[in-house]
Design a protein around this motif. Structure first.
Motif, PDB file in Angstrom:
ATOM      1  N   VAL A  76       3.179  -8.080  -7.325  1.00 51.00           N
ATOM      2  CA  VAL A  76       2.184  -7.389  -6.698  1.00 51.00           C
ATOM      3  C   VAL A  76       2.788  -7.331  -5.078  1.00 51.00           C
ATOM      4  O   VAL A  76       2.511  -6.310  -4.652  1.00 51.00           O
ATOM      5  N   LEU A  77       2.877  -8.068  -4.390  1.00 50.61           N
ATOM      6  CA  LEU A  77       3.426  -8.993  -2.554  1.00 50.61           C
ATOM      7  C   LEU A  77       4.116  -7.428  -3.042  1.00 50.61           C
ATOM      8  O   LEU A  77       4.728  -7.141  -1.818  1.00 50.61           O
ATOM      9  N   ILE A  78       5.513  -7.402  -4.248  1.00 48.47           N
ATOM     10  CA  ILE A  78       6.924  -6.134  -3.291  1.00 48.47           C
ATOM     11  C   ILE A  78       6.037  -5.304  -3.532  1.00 48.47           C
ATOM     12  O   ILE A  78       6.617  -3.729  -2.546  1.00 48.47           O
ATOM     13  N   ASN A  79       5.837  -4.765  -4.399  1.00 51.80           N
ATOM     14  CA  ASN A  79       5.065  -3.093  -5.035  1.00 51.80           C
ATOM     15  C   ASN A  79       4.022  -2.970  -4.272  1.00 51.80           C
ATOM     16  O   ASN A  79       4.071  -1.659  -4.157  1.00 51.80           O
ATOM     17  N   ASN A  80       3.028  -3.900  -3.482  1.00 51.44           N
ATOM     18  CA  ASN A  80       2.438  -3.205  -2.186  1.00 51.44           C
ATOM     19  C   ASN A  80       2.952  -3.276  -1.289  1.00 51.44           C
ATOM     20  O   ASN A  80       2.225  -2.016  -0.096  1.00 51.44           O
ATOM     21  N   GLN A 111       3.296   8.008  -4.663  1.00 53.46           N
ATOM     22  CA  GLN A 111       3.088   8.399  -6.528  1.00 53.46           C
ATOM     23  C   GLN A 111       3.366   7.184  -6.837  1.00 53.46           C
ATOM     24  O   GLN A 111       2.696   6.413  -7.706  1.00 53.46           O
ATOM     25  N   ALA A 112       4.528   6.807  -7.107  1.00 54.95           N
ATOM     26  CA  ALA A 112       5.618   6.301  -8.246  1.00 54.95           C
ATOM     27  C   ALA A 112       5.430   4.795  -7.168  1.00 54.95           C
ATOM     28  O   ALA A 112       4.896   3.403  -8.478  1.00 54.95           O
ATOM     29  N   ALA A 113       5.010   4.814  -5.940  1.00 55.75           N
ATOM     30  CA  ALA A 113       4.482   3.356  -5.433  1.00 55.75           C
ATOM     31  C   ALA A 113       3.371   3.111  -5.740  1.00 55.75           C
ATOM     32  O   ALA A 113       3.007   1.774  -6.652  1.00 55.75           O
ATOM     33  N   GLY A 114       2.915   3.835  -5.857  1.00 54.67           N
ATOM     34  CA  GLY A 114       0.906   3.108  -6.129  1.00 54.67           C
ATOM     35  C   GLY A 114       1.372   3.218  -7.606  1.00 54.67           C
ATOM     36  O   GLY A 114      -0.176   2.144  -7.857  1.00 54.67           O
ATOM     37  N   VAL A 115       1.713   3.964  -8.490  1.00 56.36           N
ATOM     38  CA  VAL A 115       1.623   3.845 -10.258  1.00 56.36           C
ATOM     39  C   VAL A 115       2.410   1.953  -9.998  1.00 56.36           C
ATOM     40  O   VAL A 115       1.665   1.527 -10.682  1.00 56.36           O
ATOM     41  N   ALA A 116       2.871   1.964  -9.492  1.00 52.56           N
ATOM     42  CA  ALA A 116       4.166   0.675  -9.814  1.00 52.56           C
ATOM     43  C   ALA A 116       3.005  -0.729  -9.548  1.00 52.56           C
ATOM     44  O   ALA A 116       2.444  -1.329 -10.198  1.00 52.56           O
ATOM     45  N   TYR A 117       2.371   0.158  -8.172  1.00 49.65           N
ATOM     46  CA  TYR A 117       1.161  -1.578  -8.035  1.00 49.65           C
ATOM     47  C   TYR A 117      -0.017  -2.046  -8.678  1.00 49.65           C
ATOM     48  O   TYR A 117      -0.068  -2.719  -9.247  1.00 49.65           O
TER      49      TYR A 117
END
Length: 649
Positions: free
Chosen positions: A76-80, A593-599
């Motif tokens: 979560v920390l990385i994706n955030n 958008q991709a980063a938001g989905v991963a998070y």
């Protein structure tokens, strides 16, 4: 056994009470950000040996733990961090995209109006109204560039202030984590301080939005935080400070330093673009996008000013005077000085634009080496080249190949440069700001040419020469005109071109260059067709200050490709800049958008373990309530049994 039964019931009562309290705590914090569900761990107490058998003595609470998975939190920390940085950069780009689109529309419209006014001057060069309208429209073009520069420069200042405020926020978060580290160690001597651990994780997540961090936990339970896995930001109960300072060599470009409060004299300069998160996005936008965009637009402004000024110098105005610059002189001394930045007070520089068509819109760093060489770095691409000391002129001039400018360094006193000194060269960033109309009245527009070429009536070739001056100050005197251009036999079956002055003295004898031009002194003749043997042309001063020969040259600029090494018109260059930013904005939107989905996926995985489920907690509440009531009944039975025994006589 009654006393044992009483103790067993009480232990169950206390355990159920702990379960109910913890369940209630979970329910109360269902909407608390960063809260991890807690669970009571129970163990059976030691058995009692009696009469050859072991009898249970009840239960005890061994711990209250939080349902937490370290790897899920790290994910979560990385994706955030990725999400925060991608979304922040997209928001910055969206602003720039809208600004450029609006301004580009205005500039394109004003350029169309300018060329329409030029056409009117071509049709009637002696009309003052047409000339005044052309001058007004030229001012409109300059104003649009000025407004764009002002808006983007203000945006630059805002981003510098944002960097400072976010640096303070990072420092505050780091101090909070360090303080919680100490509290957790102190409280951990008596159990698991779950709520303190949640608070620390919440601060770490907020810090991860600002910058990319990695964490390391020691045996005491303290967490150390590293910026990008390298620089310490939190070490146990000690927090470092992130400071915003004036940039070097450009003091207006804020930079960040990491300082240890215990050693304030020592600090580490950070590369802002490598920080990640929202703070890293600010640096990337400011340094890699906003600054180069200013230079791109400035490059176009410089190109317009230079092209119009060059034509003005080749003509005469309505009063018969040599044409003055229509726009600002792009190589005015103060303009050259503003293109250079140095962190050494003893070093000054002047950046002269030598070819606006070769300007790339790039910005460059020059670093002085101990051996006298310089490392020349493109700030956008990172490409490095070495400028050897032997290649620098005696006057301190450095001329990078193919970039359209030269740099002259001045050391006061001589020898002021020291190894490691850094300098910035921004040839075109100020171009849109400096863009101004230089003329006051329409009659100063040099619509008439100084020279014209007339073919002999007996010519058999198709050549129709055009004549221009390459310097605003003519090298030939009026007495030298008219000139005669003769096409003669070179004696080997070819043609030779001879230019003679009024007295018959030869000014040029040879063949045209690869572009079909004949150049001598300050005059350039373009043949514009095929000449034949014995063709002759007369070159003389233009008749009348109201002719339109030079105005036609202004009109030809609309479709002339001279920017970007002859590949782009002014409109092409503007569109390329705008489309480039639009493309970057769209691509960044996809990344965000991709980063938001991963998070969201990683966050959901973490919540599946540590999140509070109200349905589950409600079921637990009923279950532990029943346990509590049953344990209470055990205590009641034990009490009644004791009373019965006491009544026996």
């Amino acid at each position: 056994m009654a006393i044992d039964m009483y103790q067993t019931g009480v232990s169950g009562l206390l355990a159920a009470q702990s379960q109910l309290a913890t369940t209630g705590h979970n329910i109360a914090n269902v909407n608390t950000e960063g809260y991890s569900r807690q669970r009571v761990e129970q163990l059976a107490t030691d058995s009692l040996y009696s009469g050859g058998q072991f009898y249970g003595t009840g239960t005890k609470v061994s711990d209250v733990t939080r349902l937490y998975q370290e790897y899920a939190f790290r994910d979560v920390l990385i994706n955030n961090t990725e999400k925060a940085g991608a979304e922040a950069l997209y928001n910055h780009l969206s602003f720039l995209d809208k600004s450029l689109t609006n301004v580009n529309t205005g500039i394109s419209s004003s350029l169309d109006d300018l060329y329409s006014a030029i056409s009117a001057v071509v049709d009637n060069p002696g009309n003052l109204g047409n000339r005044d309208l052309m001058l007004t429209n030229a001012g409109d073009v300059a104003n649009y560039f000025n407004e764009l520069y002002s808006a983007l420069d203000q945006e630059m200042n805002i981003k510098n202030r944002d960097i400072s405020s976010r640096a303070d926020h990072v420092t505050t978060l780091a101090a909070g984590i360090a303080e919680l580290n100490q509290q957790i160690v102190n409280a951990g001597q008596h159990g698991n301080p779950n709520d303190l651990l949640d608070q620390r994780d919440r601060l770490i997540q907020k810090l991860g939005q600002e910058v990319h961090i990695t964490t390391v936990k020691d045996s005491k339970g303290m967490v150390s935080v590293m910026l990008g896995g390298r620089e310490p930001l939190v070490a146990g109960n000690q927090a470092f400070t992130l400071e915003a300072r004036p940039g070097s060599p450009d003091q207006q470009q804020t930079e960040l330093y990491l300082s240890n409060p215990r050693q304030p004299d020592f600090s580490t300069r950070l590369k802002g673009g490598n920080l990640g998160g929202e703070l890293g996005a600010l640096f990337s936008y400011r340094d890699q996008i906003l600054g180069p965009t200013l230079s791109e637009m400035g490059k176009t402004a410089l190109g317009i000013a230079d092209a119009f000024n060059d034509i003005q110098r080749q003509g005469v105005d309505l009063n018969g005077n040599p044409g003055l610059d229509l726009f600002n002189d792009i190589n005015a001394p103060d303009a050259q000085a503003r293109r250079f930045y140095s962190d050494n007070a003893g070093v000054a520089g002047a950046v002269e634009i030598t070819d606006t068509g070769a300007l790339t819109g790039g910005e460059y760093q020059l670093k002085y080496q101990a051996n006298g060489d310089y490392v020349f770095t493109d700030m956008v691409t990172g490409t490095q080249t070495t400028v050897a000391a032997a290649d620098i002129g005696a006057d301190g001039k450095i001329s990078p190949e193919g970039l359209g400018f030269s740099l002259t360094l001045t050391e006061t006193p001589p020898g002021s440069l020291a190894p490691g000194d850094e300098m910035l060269v921004r040839p075109s960033r100020q171009g849109a700001s400096d863009f101004k109309v230089n003329l006051n009245t329409g009659d100063q527009i040099a619509a008439s040419s100084r020279l014209m070429a007339s073919p002999n009536g007996d010519n058999t070739g198709t050549a129709n020469p055009g004549v221009s001056l390459t310097d605003g100050t003519p090298a030939l005197a009026d007495a030298d005109y008219p000139l005669t251009l003769k096409v003669e036999d070179d004696g080997a079956g070819g043609l030779v071109y001879n230019v003679l002055d009024q007295g018959g003295a030869s000014l040029f004898s040879g063949v045209p260059d690869a572009d079909g031009n004949i150049a001598f002194n300050d005059v350039q003749i373009s043949l514009n067709g095929e000449a034949e043997l014995f063709d002759q042309f007369q070159i003389k001063a233009a008749a009348g200050s109201g002719n339109n020969t030079n105005a036609l040259a202004f009109a030809e600029l609309q479709n002339r490709k001279w920017l970007n090494n002859g590949k782009s018109t002014v409109t092409d260059s503007l569109n390329q800049t705008t489309v480039g930013i639009g493309s970057l904005t769209y691509n960044q939107k996809v990344k965000a958008q991709a980063a938001g989905v991963a998070y969201e996926q990683s966050h959901d995985r973490m919540l599946s373990t540590s999140g509070v489920n109200l349905d589950e907690e409600a079921a637990n509440l009923l279950r532990f309530q029943q346990s509590y009531m049953a344990a209470a009944r055990v205590v009641t039975v034990a009490s009644e049994t004791m009373n019965t025994l006491l009544q026996i006589r």
